[in-house]
Design an enzyme around this catalytic site. Structure first.
Site, short mmCIF file in Angstrom:
data_model
loop_
_atom_site.label_atom_id
_atom_site.label_comp_id
_atom_site.label_asym_id
_atom_site.label_seq_id
_atom_site.Cartn_x
_atom_site.Cartn_y
_atom_site.Cartn_z
CB THR A 11 -0.94 0.02 1.21
OG1 THR A 11 -0.15 -0.09 2.41
CG2 THR A 11 -1.94 -1.12 1.16
CB VAL A 14 8.39 1.69 -2.75
CG1 VAL A 14 9.21 0.59 -3.41
CG2 VAL A 14 9.21 2.96 -2.64
CB CYS A 131 16.26 5.93 -4.13
SG CYS A 131 16.21 7.03 -2.70
CB SER A 161 8.14 10.43 -3.74
OG SER A 161 9.28 10.60 -4.56
NE ARG A 236 13.41 13.92 1.89
CZ ARG A 236 13.63 12.65 1.57
NH1 ARG A 236 13.65 12.28 0.29
NH2 ARG A 236 13.86 11.74 2.50
CG HIS A 243 15.87 11.11 -5.38
ND1 HIS A 243 14.71 11.69 -4.94
CD2 HIS A 243 16.15 10.10 -4.50
CE1 HIS A 243 14.29 11.07 -3.84
NE2 HIS A 243 15.14 10.11 -3.56
CG ASN A 316 12.26 9.19 -5.83
OD1 ASN A 316 11.85 10.03 -6.64
ND2 ASN A 316 11.63 8.93 -4.69
#
Length: 341
Positions: A11, A14, A131, A161, A236, A243, A316
């Site tokens: 869920t 990813v 990632c 994300s 971030r 990314h 990513n």
């Protein structure tokens, strides 16, 4: 003949991307099982154009008869559930940080070190790298083969994300709040992320680096070469997906921009988009939804004897996570690692 495949953490951002990628790449499945925490049991998820999967409990699921499990439920949960799945004869491909640096667990990027995969056959757990590490080593590999890398200095610009759906929601809600003059309190990040940059991903370590920065250094050495020195600053940024990295590389021997251009143009998984004109480069927004790692702004770094600098971006959630995990599964099938499990 199809295989029974489980997706743990289905869920999450990813997990949903893994389901989407399995369907898009027509992975040979006879059955796909979506697994998550007890609070998500019964949630419906799509697989392909028509199939609807009902989420089952990861904690209660019996992995016997399951060929491959793609895990992305969080490190603490993987620590308990991944070995349980492997003990039942399932090959686990884990997207969390839990097993990456364990010596008997290979850390794999299929285009970079496919030969490492067999080392995980006995334990039954394969680790998917961080990632940011994935996209960087994919670009570094052909350059390292050409001139041998001595040192890498990298600054990352990582989308929200990477912190999951909650991180994306926080950026959306904070952005909306600014426009309507509402007050918000950061929850997923240490400071407001909307219209801001935060030089802090994961926890701080004793030397002042964050764990995300440490991951990039140690994972690069495990995947590519233990002698490469890496220093990273991970930031971030207020981008939903994608990314970006500014990478400076020092080599042991001379290497020209023309030589680097030639090998990067032919490198698997890499797309070189490098026009020295306005817009002649790829941004995170353009990389979203794409499978490739895009390299742009390739140029000499005159501050070191044998240096290059470049910019690279990738989705990513895809190559940085779901796609790489599915490619590992494809490689495991091709290498016959499921036989006898």
């Amino acid at each position: 003949m199809g295989m029974k495949v489980a997706v743990a953490g289905a869920t999450g951002a990813v997990g949903r991307e893994i389901l989407k990628t399995l369907a898009e790449r027509d992975f040979p499945v006879s059955e796909v099982v979506a697994l998550a925490s007890a609070r998500s049991v019964g949630t419906e998820l799509s697989y392909g154009d028509r199939t609807v999967l009902k989420v089952q409990s990861l904690e209660r699921f019996d992995f016997k008869g399951t060929s491959i499990a793609l895990f992305s439920p969080g490190a603490a949960i993987s620590a308990v559930q991944a070995p349980r799945a492997a003990a039942a004869g399932c090959l686990v491909i884990d997207n969390t940080s839990q097993f990456r640096m364990e010596p008997d667990v290979p850390l794999v990027v299929p285009e970079v070190n496919p030969q490492a995969l067999r080392r995980g056959a006995k334990r039954g757990i394969i680790a998917n790298p961080n990632c940011s590490t994935i996209q960087m080593v994919l670009a570094l590999k052909p350059l390292h083969d050409l001139a041998r890398i001595r040192r890498v200095v990298v600054a990352t610009y990582q989308s929200v994300s990477g912190a999951g759906k909650e991180g994306m929601d926080e950026l959306f809600n904070q952005t909306r709040a600014i426009y309507v003059n509402d007050a918000t309190t950061p929850e997923q990040f240490t400071k407001p992320i909307a219209f801001n940059c935060i030089p802090h991903i994961d926890r701080f370590m004793d030397d002042g680096a964050t764990k995300e920065e440490w991951k990039m250094a140690v994972e690069t050495r495990k995947i590519l070469d233990p002698d490469i020195a890496v220093v990273a600053t991970c930031v971030r940024v207020p981008v939903f997906i994608g990314h970006a990295e500014a990478v400076h590389v020092e080599f042991e021997v001379p290497i020209t921009v023309e030589q680097a251009t030639e090998v990067l143009r032919d490198a698997p998984g890499v797309q070189l988009v490098d026009k020295r004109e306005d817009g002649g480069y790829v941004t995170p927004a353009e990389a979203a939804g794409e499978d490739a790692v895009f390299v742009s702004r390739l140029r000499a770094d005159p501050t070191v004897p044998h240096g290059l600098a470049f910019w690279c971006v990738a989705d990513n959630l895809r190559k940085g996570a779901a796609l790489n995990a599915v490619q590992i599964a494809e490689l495991a099938v091709a290498q016959g690692l499921l036989e006898g499990r």
